[in-house]
Scaffold this active site. Sequence first.
Site, mmCIF file in Angstrom:
data_model
loop_
_atom_site.group_PDB
_atom_site.id
_atom_site.type_symbol
_atom_site.label_atom_id
_atom_site.label_comp_id
_atom_site.label_asym_id
_atom_site.label_seq_id
_atom_site.Cartn_x
_atom_site.Cartn_y
_atom_site.Cartn_z
ATOM 1 N N THR A 1 -6.964 -14.981 3.733
ATOM 2 C CA THR A 1 -7.651 -16.082 3.032
ATOM 3 C C THR A 1 -8.713 -16.739 3.921
ATOM 4 O OG1 THR A 1 -5.836 -17.574 3.595
ATOM 5 C CG2 THR A 1 -5.816 -16.645 1.370
ATOM 6 N N PHE B 1 -3.140 -14.393 -4.127
ATOM 7 C CA PHE B 1 -2.807 -14.309 -5.549
ATOM 8 C C PHE B 1 -2.169 -15.584 -6.077
ATOM 9 C CE2 PHE B 1 -3.054 -10.037 -3.916
ATOM 10 C CZ PHE B 1 -3.810 -9.409 -4.878
ATOM 11 N N ARG B 2 -1.304 -16.197 -5.260
ATOM 12 C CA ARG B 2 -0.439 -17.237 -5.820
ATOM 13 C C ARG B 2 -0.594 -18.616 -5.198
ATOM 14 N NH1 ARG B 2 1.904 -12.450 -5.608
ATOM 15 N NH2 ARG B 2 2.514 -11.544 -7.612
ATOM 16 N N GLN C 1 0.429 -5.265 2.212
ATOM 17 C CA GLN C 1 0.249 -5.222 0.754
ATOM 18 C C GLN C 1 -1.238 -5.349 0.434
ATOM 19 O OE1 GLN C 1 3.566 -7.919 -1.101
ATOM 20 N NE2 GLN C 1 3.283 -8.544 1.014
ATOM 21 N N ASP D 1 -7.652 -4.742 1.530
ATOM 22 C CA ASP D 1 -8.973 -5.101 2.063
ATOM 23 C C ASP D 1 -9.401 -4.331 3.308
ATOM 24 O OD1 ASP D 1 -7.505 -6.361 4.141
ATOM 25 O OD2 ASP D 1 -7.490 -8.269 3.080
ATOM 26 N N HIS E 1 0.199 -0.933 -1.035
ATOM 27 C CA HIS E 1 -0.427 -1.190 -2.341
ATOM 28 C C HIS E 1 -1.790 -0.506 -2.451
ATOM 29 C CE1 HIS E 1 2.216 -5.000 -3.290
ATOM 30 N NE2 HIS E 1 2.886 -3.869 -3.336
ATOM 31 N N CYS F 1 -9.432 14.162 -14.721
ATOM 32 C CA CYS F 1 -9.245 15.391 -13.921
ATOM 33 C C CYS F 1 -8.686 15.107 -12.521
ATOM 34 C CB CYS F 1 -10.553 16.172 -13.829
ATOM 35 S SG CYS F 1 -11.804 15.349 -12.818
ATOM 36 N N CYS G 1 -16.398 9.677 -14.476
ATOM 37 C CA CYS G 1 -16.393 10.892 -13.650
ATOM 38 C C CYS G 1 -17.593 11.768 -14.018
ATOM 39 C CB CYS G 1 -15.070 11.625 -13.929
ATOM 40 S SG CYS G 1 -14.970 13.276 -13.263
ATOM 41 N N SER H 1 2.723 -13.827 3.134
ATOM 42 C CA SER H 1 3.165 -13.240 1.863
ATOM 43 C C SER H 1 4.180 -14.162 1.202
ATOM 44 C CB SER H 1 3.795 -11.865 2.077
ATOM 45 O OG SER H 1 4.270 -11.362 0.837
HETATM 46 P P1 OAD Z 1 0.601 -14.145 -2.519
HETATM 47 O O1 OAD Z 1 -0.645 -14.787 -2.992
HETATM 48 O O2 OAD Z 1 1.710 -14.006 -3.486
HETATM 49 O O3 OAD Z 1 1.176 -14.950 -1.265
HETATM 50 C C1 OAD Z 1 0.345 -15.327 -0.204
HETATM 51 C C2 OAD Z 1 1.060 -16.402 0.583
HETATM 52 O O4 OAD Z 1 0.255 -16.728 1.686
HETATM 53 C C3 OAD Z 1 1.288 -17.687 -0.202
HETATM 54 O O5 OAD Z 1 2.653 -18.086 -0.100
HETATM 55 C C4 OAD Z 1 0.375 -18.723 0.477
HETATM 56 O O6 OAD Z 1 0.978 -19.994 0.574
HETATM 57 C C5 OAD Z 1 0.228 -18.131 1.861
HETATM 58 N N1 OAD Z 1 -1.051 -18.445 2.503
HETATM 59 C C6 OAD Z 1 -2.303 -18.261 2.015
HETATM 60 N N2 OAD Z 1 -3.239 -18.595 2.920
HETATM 61 C C7 OAD Z 1 -2.564 -19.032 4.011
HETATM 62 C C8 OAD Z 1 -2.948 -19.530 5.294
HETATM 63 N N3 OAD Z 1 -4.233 -19.636 5.654
HETATM 64 N N4 OAD Z 1 -1.965 -19.880 6.171
HETATM 65 C C9 OAD Z 1 -0.658 -19.795 5.818
HETATM 66 N N5 OAD Z 1 -0.236 -19.329 4.647
HETATM 67 C C10 OAD Z 1 -1.164 -18.941 3.741
HETATM 68 O O7 OAD Z 1 0.176 -12.743 -1.878
HETATM 69 P P2 OAD Z 1 1.107 -11.481 -1.556
HETATM 70 O O8 OAD Z 1 2.465 -11.913 -1.142
HETATM 71 O O9 OAD Z 1 0.339 -10.605 -0.662
HETATM 72 O O10 OAD Z 1 0.168 -6.642 -5.663
HETATM 73 O O11 OAD Z 1 1.198 -10.811 -2.989
HETATM 74 C C11 OAD Z 1 1.903 -9.625 -3.148
HETATM 75 C C12 OAD Z 1 1.309 -8.796 -4.242
HETATM 76 O O12 OAD Z 1 1.145 -9.570 -5.436
HETATM 77 C C13 OAD Z 1 -0.104 -8.294 -3.997
HETATM 78 O O13 OAD Z 1 -0.166 -7.215 -3.077
HETATM 79 C C14 OAD Z 1 -0.519 -7.867 -5.370
HETATM 80 C C15 OAD Z 1 0.039 -9.007 -6.209
HETATM 81 O O14 OAD Z 1 0.586 -8.605 -7.421
HETATM 82 C C16 OAD Z 1 -0.339 -5.778 -6.547
HETATM 83 O O15 OAD Z 1 -1.394 -5.983 -7.095
HETATM 84 C C17 OAD Z 1 0.506 -4.580 -6.772
HETATM 85 ZN ZN ZN Z 2 -12.823 13.743 -14.106
#
Ligand code: OAD
Ligand code: ZN
Length: 262
Positions: free
Chosen positions: A40, A47-48, A114, A117, A132, A143, A165, A206
């Site tokens: 970030t 995401f969340r 996960q 990037d 991921h 194809c 494609c 995460s």
């Molecule tokens: P999330 O967005 O679920 O979690 C990121 C966590 O990082 C959150 O709890 C934030 O509070 C924390 N955070 C963000 N910036 C921060 C910072 N500067 N310092 C400290 N904490 C920070 O992301 P993921 O756990 O990676 O999958 O999400 C897992 C998966 O959900 C992704 O890979 C994606 C999504 O569905 C797929 O698309 C299959």
């Molecule tokens: Zn094709």
Amino acid sequence: MLEVSVQGKALSTEGPIERAAHFIKEAFNIVALTGAGISTSAGIPDFRSPESGFFNDPETMFLFTSWGFAQNPRGFYEMGKRLLPLFLNAKPTKAHLFLARLEKMGRLRCIITQNIDGLHQKAGSERVFEVHGNLRKGRCTGCKKECTLEEISRKIADNEIPPLCDGCKSIIRPNIILFGEPLPEGVFLEAVEELKRCDLLLVIGSSLVVYPVADIPLTALEHNAKLILLNRLPTQYDDRADVVLQMYIEEAIVKLQDVGGF
Ligand code: OAD
Ligand code: ZN
């Protein structure tokens, strides 16, 4: 470790940063598990996060699912056209560089990420399990022919949305895992194998709510690894972790480096 005594009771002055630095220093088979929070501060939203995560917008959340992509590939690529520059221009953060350094020092076995990037590789990390997927390549949904991100980007820039494609004219998709799709089995199983030999799992940025990755800390604990969690918000593993660093990642990394001399 410094100790002070208050009313005859020994109190430790060692805080969570000191404890984390101590565990990192003692470990020689560290595995890092990273999520969107590590990127970030490079300008890529997670995401969340309540105020800024991608999933605050229901339409974006829908497009990141396998059924969203199937129903609205045009919407998916319009979003992609907007977001791609963020990913391509992002630079590794202090935390990415810290993990790359731990690997060079021979302490870190691998990173399980996960994230799609590619910032760990940009930081110089070599053993990275991208459970991921990643943005470097794509494939035809018909194809199955592989293509590069450059080819996809060129088509999008030419407003070929969704990109097709050249051979069979089916829609091309990036090699990322969309919500609801199975993980690349080989990569995930290899990553889980690494946990059997790890003495410390360092989770950075995460929410640990998406499975099967959210089971990884459990696997590490079952193999007697120490667990450090670095995340601004609480996670389901806080009670079982050896150290919880509930703070901003950049701030924690600077302090860890200061205290641990890494
Ligand atoms: P999330 O967005 O679920 O979690 C990121 C966590 O990082 C959150 O709890 C934030 O509070 C924390 N955070 C963000 N910036 C921060 C910072 N500067 N310092 C400290 N904490 C920070 O992301 P993921 O756990 O990676 O999958 O999400 C897992 C998966 O959900 C992704 O890979 C994606 C999504 O569905 C797929 O698309 C299959
Ligand atoms: Zn094709």
